[in-house]
Design a protein around this motif. Structure first.
Motif, mmCIF file in Angstrom:
data_model
loop_
_atom_site.group_PDB
_atom_site.id
_atom_site.type_symbol
_atom_site.label_atom_id
_atom_site.label_comp_id
_atom_site.label_asym_id
_atom_site.label_seq_id
_atom_site.Cartn_x
_atom_site.Cartn_y
_atom_site.Cartn_z
ATOM 1 N N LYS A 177 0.827 -1.208 0.000
ATOM 2 C CA LYS A 177 0.000 0.000 0.000
ATOM 3 C C LYS A 177 0.861 1.257 0.000
ATOM 4 O O LYS A 177 0.551 2.241 -0.678
ATOM 5 C CB LYS A 177 -0.939 -0.011 1.210
ATOM 6 C CG LYS A 177 -2.034 -1.064 1.104
ATOM 7 C CD LYS A 177 -2.956 -1.058 2.322
ATOM 8 C CE LYS A 177 -4.086 -2.067 2.152
ATOM 9 N NZ LYS A 177 -4.980 -2.102 3.346
ATOM 10 N N LEU A 178 1.962 1.221 0.753
ATOM 11 C CA LEU A 178 2.880 2.356 0.756
ATOM 12 C C LEU A 178 3.504 2.520 -0.626
ATOM 13 O O LEU A 178 3.603 3.644 -1.146
ATOM 14 C CB LEU A 178 3.974 2.136 1.805
ATOM 15 C CG LEU A 178 5.113 3.176 1.822
ATOM 16 C CD1 LEU A 178 4.570 4.571 2.094
ATOM 17 C CD2 LEU A 178 6.168 2.796 2.851
ATOM 18 N N GLY A 179 3.928 1.420 -1.210
ATOM 19 C CA GLY A 179 4.529 1.471 -2.538
ATOM 20 C C GLY A 179 3.578 2.030 -3.574
ATOM 21 O O GLY A 179 3.986 2.799 -4.462
ATOM 22 N N TYR A 180 2.325 1.665 -3.466
ATOM 23 C CA TYR A 180 1.318 2.180 -4.395
ATOM 24 C C TYR A 180 1.204 3.697 -4.280
ATOM 25 O O TYR A 180 1.145 4.418 -5.282
ATOM 26 C CB TYR A 180 -0.029 1.515 -4.105
ATOM 27 C CG TYR A 180 -1.159 1.994 -4.987
ATOM 28 C CD1 TYR A 180 -1.242 1.596 -6.318
ATOM 29 C CD2 TYR A 180 -2.136 2.857 -4.488
ATOM 30 C CE1 TYR A 180 -2.279 2.040 -7.133
ATOM 31 C CE2 TYR A 180 -3.166 3.306 -5.292
ATOM 32 C CZ TYR A 180 -3.231 2.895 -6.620
ATOM 33 O OH TYR A 180 -4.258 3.357 -7.418
ATOM 34 N N LYS A 181 1.202 4.187 -3.051
ATOM 35 C CA LYS A 181 1.124 5.637 -2.822
ATOM 36 C C LYS A 181 2.360 6.356 -3.356
ATOM 37 O O LYS A 181 2.279 7.494 -3.828
ATOM 38 C CB LYS A 181 0.962 5.922 -1.330
ATOM 39 C CG LYS A 181 -0.380 5.509 -0.751
ATOM 40 C CD LYS A 181 -0.441 5.794 0.738
ATOM 41 C CE LYS A 181 -1.778 5.346 1.331
ATOM 42 N NZ LYS A 181 -1.818 5.571 2.809
ATOM 43 N N LEU A 182 3.501 5.681 -3.278
ATOM 44 C CA LEU A 182 4.755 6.283 -3.731
ATOM 45 C C LEU A 182 4.953 6.176 -5.244
ATOM 46 O O LEU A 182 5.884 6.762 -5.787
ATOM 47 C CB LEU A 182 5.935 5.612 -3.028
ATOM 48 C CG LEU A 182 6.067 5.845 -1.515
ATOM 49 C CD1 LEU A 182 7.144 4.932 -0.936
ATOM 50 C CD2 LEU A 182 6.395 7.306 -1.222
ATOM 51 N N GLY A 183 4.078 5.412 -5.896
ATOM 52 C CA GLY A 183 4.195 5.247 -7.335
ATOM 53 C C GLY A 183 5.218 4.216 -7.768
ATOM 54 O O GLY A 183 5.776 4.308 -8.869
ATOM 55 N N VAL A 184 5.468 3.218 -6.923
ATOM 56 C CA VAL A 184 6.433 2.169 -7.271
ATOM 57 C C VAL A 184 5.899 1.350 -8.457
ATOM 58 O O VAL A 184 4.757 0.896 -8.431
ATOM 59 C CB VAL A 184 6.682 1.231 -6.070
ATOM 60 C CG1 VAL A 184 7.611 0.086 -6.464
ATOM 61 C CG2 VAL A 184 7.256 2.001 -4.896
ATOM 62 N N PRO A 185 6.704 1.137 -9.486
ATOM 63 C CA PRO A 185 6.262 0.316 -10.623
ATOM 64 C C PRO A 185 6.379 -1.177 -10.290
ATOM 65 O O PRO A 185 7.357 -1.834 -10.665
ATOM 66 C CB PRO A 185 7.231 0.730 -11.744
ATOM 67 C CG PRO A 185 8.488 1.101 -11.021
ATOM 68 C CD PRO A 185 8.048 1.715 -9.710
ATOM 69 N N PHE A 186 5.389 -1.695 -9.599
ATOM 70 C CA PHE A 186 5.465 -3.082 -9.145
ATOM 71 C C PHE A 186 5.594 -4.072 -10.304
ATOM 72 O O PHE A 186 6.103 -5.181 -10.128
ATOM 73 C CB PHE A 186 4.243 -3.433 -8.294
ATOM 74 C CG PHE A 186 4.266 -2.846 -6.918
ATOM 75 C CD1 PHE A 186 5.371 -3.003 -6.094
ATOM 76 C CD2 PHE A 186 3.180 -2.132 -6.430
ATOM 77 C CE1 PHE A 186 5.406 -2.467 -4.823
ATOM 78 C CE2 PHE A 186 3.202 -1.593 -5.155
ATOM 79 C CZ PHE A 186 4.309 -1.757 -4.347
ATOM 80 N N GLU A 187 5.146 -3.680 -11.489
ATOM 81 C CA GLU A 187 5.280 -4.561 -12.651
ATOM 82 C C GLU A 187 6.743 -4.736 -13.050
ATOM 83 O O GLU A 187 7.087 -5.648 -13.808
ATOM 84 C CB GLU A 187 4.467 -4.017 -13.826
ATOM 85 C CG GLU A 187 5.028 -2.781 -14.498
ATOM 86 C CD GLU A 187 4.687 -1.468 -13.777
ATOM 87 O OE1 GLU A 187 5.030 -0.409 -14.315
ATOM 88 O OE2 GLU A 187 4.085 -1.531 -12.687
ATOM 89 N N LYS A 188 7.606 -3.892 -12.518
ATOM 90 C CA LYS A 188 9.038 -3.972 -12.788
ATOM 91 C C LYS A 188 9.789 -4.690 -11.663
ATOM 92 O O LYS A 188 11.016 -4.640 -11.602
ATOM 93 C CB LYS A 188 9.628 -2.572 -12.964
ATOM 94 C CG LYS A 188 9.032 -1.767 -14.106
ATOM 95 C CD LYS A 188 9.433 -2.345 -15.462
ATOM 96 C CE LYS A 188 8.965 -1.442 -16.595
ATOM 97 N NZ LYS A 188 9.347 -1.977 -17.915
ATOM 98 N N THR A 189 9.065 -5.345 -10.768
ATOM 99 C CA THR A 189 9.699 -6.064 -9.653
ATOM 100 C C THR A 189 9.529 -7.568 -9.833
ATOM 101 O O THR A 189 8.645 -8.031 -10.561
ATOM 102 C CB THR A 189 9.109 -5.635 -8.294
ATOM 103 O OG1 THR A 189 7.716 -6.013 -8.235
ATOM 104 C CG2 THR A 189 9.215 -4.129 -8.104
ATOM 105 N N TYR A 190 10.361 -8.325 -9.133
ATOM 106 C CA TYR A 190 10.342 -9.785 -9.248
ATOM 107 C C TYR A 190 10.634 -10.393 -7.883
ATOM 108 O O TYR A 190 11.601 -10.015 -7.227
ATOM 109 C CB TYR A 190 11.392 -10.241 -10.260
ATOM 110 C CG TYR A 190 11.371 -11.725 -10.550
ATOM 111 C CD1 TYR A 190 10.582 -12.230 -11.565
ATOM 112 C CD2 TYR A 190 12.142 -12.608 -9.808
ATOM 113 C CE1 TYR A 190 10.557 -13.603 -11.849
ATOM 114 C CE2 TYR A 190 12.130 -13.969 -10.071
ATOM 115 C CZ TYR A 190 11.335 -14.463 -11.093
ATOM 116 O OH TYR A 190 11.309 -15.810 -11.358
ATOM 117 N N SER A 191 9.790 -11.359 -7.466
ATOM 118 C CA SER A 191 9.935 -11.899 -6.117
ATOM 119 C C SER A 191 9.996 -13.418 -6.038
ATOM 120 O O SER A 191 10.071 -13.965 -4.944
ATOM 121 C CB SER A 191 8.761 -11.410 -5.236
ATOM 122 O OG SER A 191 8.684 -10.000 -5.207
ATOM 123 N N CYS A 192 9.930 -14.126 -7.155
ATOM 124 C CA CYS A 192 9.835 -15.586 -7.130
ATOM 125 C C CYS A 192 11.157 -16.234 -6.738
ATOM 126 O O CYS A 192 12.186 -15.986 -7.359
ATOM 127 C CB CYS A 192 9.386 -16.086 -8.502
ATOM 128 S SG CYS A 192 9.247 -17.883 -8.615
#
Length: 219
Positions: A177-192
């Protein structure tokens, strides 16, 4: 808001470290990033880290190779003979624990901090990581004490290097939720942890990521 001078952020390429990077950009004047190739079974996350550092326009992105962690074995992240489990974390250190990984990461980041006179080191440890011994508040405090005791910069300038851990006590959902507010491009992240493309969707990190991102859509 008055920004602090500078920080070097441990950037893995995942959503937690990406959110930390964006938060650092908001709170610090100069932001550096550092990523590690430590013998993990896949290097996909490093490519994501490079892209994130580029998007965030960090002052400099250091990439450090640490082959010795792979030689240790007994971690599902580095040992080819061990499978990454699909079940959730337990109260005990899980098989995906890499011995002394965060201590090694922080000590190397501290060396860069010494040379570049960086006064903060950011690491995205949070409450869901608590089964890992090196993701707890007491670890961060002890690491900070050791870093300051051995720092040339601290000895010369009489200041302190701080371990920046804003996510302690926060859940994965809170971070998303914090990342969303900050505008983090989650589509550019990888967690697997299994390193598949697309992500497996089965390992604990994939499922935690899915739950966290789903919470954003529901709000």
């Amino acid at each position: 808001m008055i920004k602090e001078k500078n920080i070097i952020v441990l950037l893995s390429g995942g959503m937690d470290s990406a959110t930390l990077l964006w938060l650092a950009k908001q709170n610090f004047e100069e932001v550096y990033a550092i990523s590690f190739i430590y013998g993990q079974k896949h290097s996909i996350e490093i490519e994501y880290a490079k892209e994130l550092a580029k998007i965030a326009d960090v002052k400099q992105h250091f990439i450090v190779e640490l082959p010795h962690l792979k030689q240790l074995g007994k971690s599902a992240l580095t040992d080819p003979s061990l499978e990454v489990p699909s079940q959730d974390y337990t109260d005990q250190p899980p098989i995906t624990t890499v011995p002394m990984r965060n201590l090694t990461f922080l000590s190397i980041a501290a060396a860069f901090a010494d040379v570049y006179e960086i006064e903060n080191i950011g690491i995205g440890i949070h409450s869901l990581d608590s089964p890992y011994p090196d993701c707890r508040a007491e670890f961060a405090s002890a690491a900070e004490a050791a870093i300051n005791a051995s720092s040339v910069m601290v000895a010369n300038k009489k200041n302190r290097i701080k371990i920046y851990t804003p996510f302690l006590g926060m859940s994965k959902v809170d971070i998303a939720k914090l990342g969303y507010k900050l505008g983090v491009p989650f589509e550019k992240t990888y967690s697997c942890y299994k390193g598949t493309n697309p992500p497996c969707g089965e390992c604990a990190t994939c499922r935690q990521r899915e739950e966290a991102l789903k919470s954003i859509k529901e709000d």
